[in-house]
Design an enzyme around this catalytic site. Sequence first.
Site, PDB file in Angstrom:
ATOM      1  N   ASP A   1       0.844  -1.203   0.000  1.00  0.00           N
ATOM      2  CA  ASP A   1       0.000   0.000   0.000  1.00  0.00           C
ATOM      3  C   ASP A   1       0.881   1.256   0.000  1.00  0.00           C
ATOM      4  OD1 ASP A   1       0.835  -0.202   2.613  1.00  0.00           O
ATOM      5  OD2 ASP A   1      -1.160  -0.045   3.515  1.00  0.00           O
ATOM      6  N   SER A   2       2.222   1.045  -0.006  1.00  0.00           N
ATOM      7  CA  SER A   2       3.139   2.159  -0.262  1.00  0.00           C
ATOM      8  C   SER A   2       2.868   2.755  -1.638  1.00  0.00           C
ATOM      9  CB  SER A   2       4.597   1.684  -0.179  1.00  0.00           C
ATOM     10  OG  SER A   2       4.796   0.560  -1.014  1.00  0.00           O
TER      11      SER A   2
ATOM     12  N   ASP B   1      -1.068  -6.105  -0.290  1.00  0.00           N
ATOM     13  CA  ASP B   1      -1.373  -5.478   0.994  1.00  0.00           C
ATOM     14  C   ASP B   1      -2.876  -5.273   1.158  1.00  0.00           C
ATOM     15  OD1 ASP B   1       0.669  -5.040   2.775  1.00  0.00           O
ATOM     16  OD2 ASP B   1       1.336  -3.165   1.842  1.00  0.00           O
TER      17      ASP B   1
ATOM     18  N   LYS C   1      -1.163  -9.441   2.792  1.00  0.00           N
ATOM     19  CA  LYS C   1      -0.385  -8.981   3.957  1.00  0.00           C
ATOM     20  C   LYS C   1      -1.237  -7.993   4.756  1.00  0.00           C
ATOM     21  CE  LYS C   1       3.311  -6.025   3.620  1.00  0.00           C
ATOM     22  NZ  LYS C   1       2.845  -4.865   4.421  1.00  0.00           N
TER      23      LYS C   1
ATOM     24  N   GLU D   1      -1.277  -5.591   8.625  1.00  0.00           N
ATOM     25  CA  GLU D   1      -0.451  -5.031   9.699  1.00  0.00           C
ATOM     26  C   GLU D   1      -1.065  -5.327  11.070  1.00  0.00           C
ATOM     27  OE1 GLU D   1       0.228  -0.855   8.959  1.00  0.00           O
ATOM     28  OE2 GLU D   1       0.965  -1.234   6.929  1.00  0.00           O
TER      29      GLU D   1
ATOM     30  N   GLU E   1       9.429  -4.222  10.120  1.00  0.00           N
ATOM     31  CA  GLU E   1       9.836  -2.917   9.570  1.00  0.00           C
ATOM     32  C   GLU E   1      10.369  -2.013  10.686  1.00  0.00           C
ATOM     33  OE1 GLU E   1       7.007  -1.041   6.973  1.00  0.00           O
ATOM     34  OE2 GLU E   1       8.182   0.796   6.822  1.00  0.00           O
TER      35      GLU E   1
HETATM   36  O1  KIV Z   1       3.611  -1.114   1.572  1.00  0.00           O
HETATM   37  C1  KIV Z   1       4.777  -1.498   1.547  1.00  0.00           C
HETATM   38  O2  KIV Z   1       5.558  -1.208   0.626  1.00  0.00           O
HETATM   39  C2  KIV Z   1       5.254  -2.311   2.653  1.00  0.00           C
HETATM   40  C3  KIV Z   1       6.726  -2.529   2.763  1.00  0.00           C
HETATM   41  C4  KIV Z   1       7.362  -1.303   3.269  1.00  0.00           C
HETATM   42  C5  KIV Z   1       7.046  -3.717   3.571  1.00  0.00           C
HETATM   43  O3  KIV Z   1       4.474  -2.736   3.449  1.00  0.00           O
END
Ligand code: KIV
Length: 280
Positions: A44-45, A83, A113, A115, A182
């Site tokens: 989600d970056s 994510d 993924k 969090e 992280e």
């Molecule tokens: O969203 C992302 O790019 C991430 C990485 C920083 C692990 O979760």
Amino acid sequence: MKQTVQTLQEKKLRGEKISMLTCYDYSTAKLMDSTGLDMLLVGDSLGNVILGYEDTISVTMEDMIHHTAAVARGAKQAMVVADMPFLSYQTSVYDAMVNAGRLMKEGRAGAVKLEGGQVVTEQIQAIVNASIPVVAHLGMTPQSVNTLGGFKVQGKSLEAARKLLADAKAVEEAGAFAVVLECVPEKLAALVTKTLSIPTIGIGAGAGCDGQVLVYQDMLGMFSDYQPKFVRKFADAGTLMRDAFLLYQQEVQNGNFPAKEHNFAISDDVMKQLEQEELQ
Ligand code: KIV
């Protein structure tokens, strides 16, 4: 060979490192996949590096599905991990299952993924029970930026380190097959890695993790809004791209592009006839 939960687990057992990069589109996925990278993370970056938000809070399920599907079309051997965006799983176990399912069915991800530690173990269990592989994410969890008080290293005090270790055990127990760490002190990340039987994938967590992940725009020098301490610039693609854009702009402006070899031909007879018709 297609990477799976099992092949990645075997890598940990053999002491082989796992490589992961973020990826958000088809052509980059094809390039990355051809190198033998183990995992592509549609992080989600993308909210930061693709969409230009200052954090990941505004990223939607639609954004994630759109980009995951593009990456999945380009990745033949790497595992694609998508994510789960902010509030797509925290709200309820039901929401978590529906949204994880959408990332698999519509985005064709190989895993999702999310969090958090102990607070999301019910969600992890339910998603895994639906046969969807889950990667957990601990330490600096960007979706919690507003409660963490910024993008800071996590787990430095005894209490915080104990909590991180307990969270890591809890997500493994709940069924996660890997965990991203992280911005965690390297010795703590190494202890978590030794304690867990599932692979740890570090970002700003030292070389003691079972694998590493970076945001690809960071490691290619393409993103200058901020530069985390843990990033190594593997190439200066940002300068290369800017130079190419500048050259293109200049060549269009001075008429050097396109040249003869870029053009399509038409017979002189057709043109003559057309021009005569236009004159009548
Ligand atoms: O969203 C992302 O790019 C991430 C990485 C920083 C692990 O979760």
